[in-house]
Design an enzyme around this catalytic site. Structure first.
Site, PDB file in Angstrom:
ATOM      1  N   ALA A   1     -38.899  27.072 -18.660  1.00  0.00           N
ATOM      2  CA  ALA A   1     -37.748  27.628 -19.378  1.00  0.00           C
ATOM      3  C   ALA A   1     -36.451  26.997 -18.879  1.00  0.00           C
ATOM      4  O   ALA A   1     -36.270  26.788 -17.675  1.00  0.00           O
ATOM      5  CB  ALA A   1     -37.690  29.139 -19.191  1.00  0.00           C
ATOM      6  N   CYS A   2     -35.572  26.701 -19.814  1.00  0.00           N
ATOM      7  CA  CYS A   2     -34.242  26.208 -19.462  1.00  0.00           C
ATOM      8  C   CYS A   2     -33.234  26.787 -20.453  1.00  0.00           C
ATOM      9  O   CYS A   2     -33.601  27.572 -21.320  1.00  0.00           O
ATOM     10  CB  CYS A   2     -34.208  24.686 -19.433  1.00  0.00           C
ATOM     11  SG  CYS A   2     -34.329  23.907 -21.031  1.00  0.00           S
ATOM     12  N   ASP A   3     -31.989  26.399 -20.316  1.00  0.00           N
ATOM     13  CA  ASP A   3     -30.955  26.955 -21.193  1.00  0.00           C
ATOM     14  C   ASP A   3     -31.198  26.656 -22.660  1.00  0.00           C
ATOM     15  O   ASP A   3     -31.176  27.540 -23.497  1.00  0.00           O
ATOM     16  CB  ASP A   3     -29.577  26.428 -20.803  1.00  0.00           C
ATOM     17  CG  ASP A   3     -28.776  27.421 -19.984  1.00  0.00           C
ATOM     18  OD1 ASP A   3     -29.049  28.630 -20.085  1.00  0.00           O
ATOM     19  OD2 ASP A   3     -27.885  26.986 -19.249  1.00  0.00           O
TER      20      ASP A   3
ATOM     21  N   VAL B   1     -34.737  29.771 -22.414  1.00  0.00           N
ATOM     22  CA  VAL B   1     -35.030  30.996 -21.667  1.00  0.00           C
ATOM     23  C   VAL B   1     -34.988  32.234 -22.560  1.00  0.00           C
ATOM     24  O   VAL B   1     -35.757  33.176 -22.357  1.00  0.00           O
ATOM     25  CB  VAL B   1     -34.098  31.132 -20.435  1.00  0.00           C
ATOM     26  CG1 VAL B   1     -32.669  31.437 -20.855  1.00  0.00           C
ATOM     27  CG2 VAL B   1     -34.626  32.149 -19.445  1.00  0.00           C
TER      28      VAL B   1
END
Length: 102
Positions: free
Chosen positions: A15-17, A46
């Site tokens: 997960a990332c922005d 995310v």
């Protein structure tokens, strides 16, 4: 603190922005390392982590948000997208059937 046994993992989310870029590259590299274990590794923003996930890996700055979105799913934070020792720990736990905890 949530944990999961490595032998029970079939779906991992990075997960990332935004859900692209570095997380996509990391998901591809981790998928290659785990190919023999038939584990799906995908990347997502995310805020869009899917429900069907066994383990979430994300940058340490996003860990609290990821835990809030998918409570009860282990969230393993990392600092570096490349070369962070967390990834080797996750791969070893899956290979050896050991617990992975936050």
């Amino acid at each position: 603190m949530a944990s999961v046994n490595g032998s029970k993992i079939s779906n991992i989310i990075i997960a990332c922005d935004a859900g692209m870029g570095s997380s996509a590259m990391l998901a591809s590299r981790l998928a290659q390392k785990l190919a023999a274990h038939k584990i799906t590794v995908k990347h997502a923003a995310v805020n869009q982590i899917p429900e069907q996930v066994d383990l979430i890996l994300c940058h340490e700055g996003l860990a609290a948000r990821a835990r809030g979105i998918r409570p009860g799913i282990p969230v393993v934070p990392f600092r570096l997208f490349i070369g962070d020792p967390v990834f080797d720990r996750v791969v070893a736990a899956i290979r050896d059937g050991k617990d992975i905890s936050e």
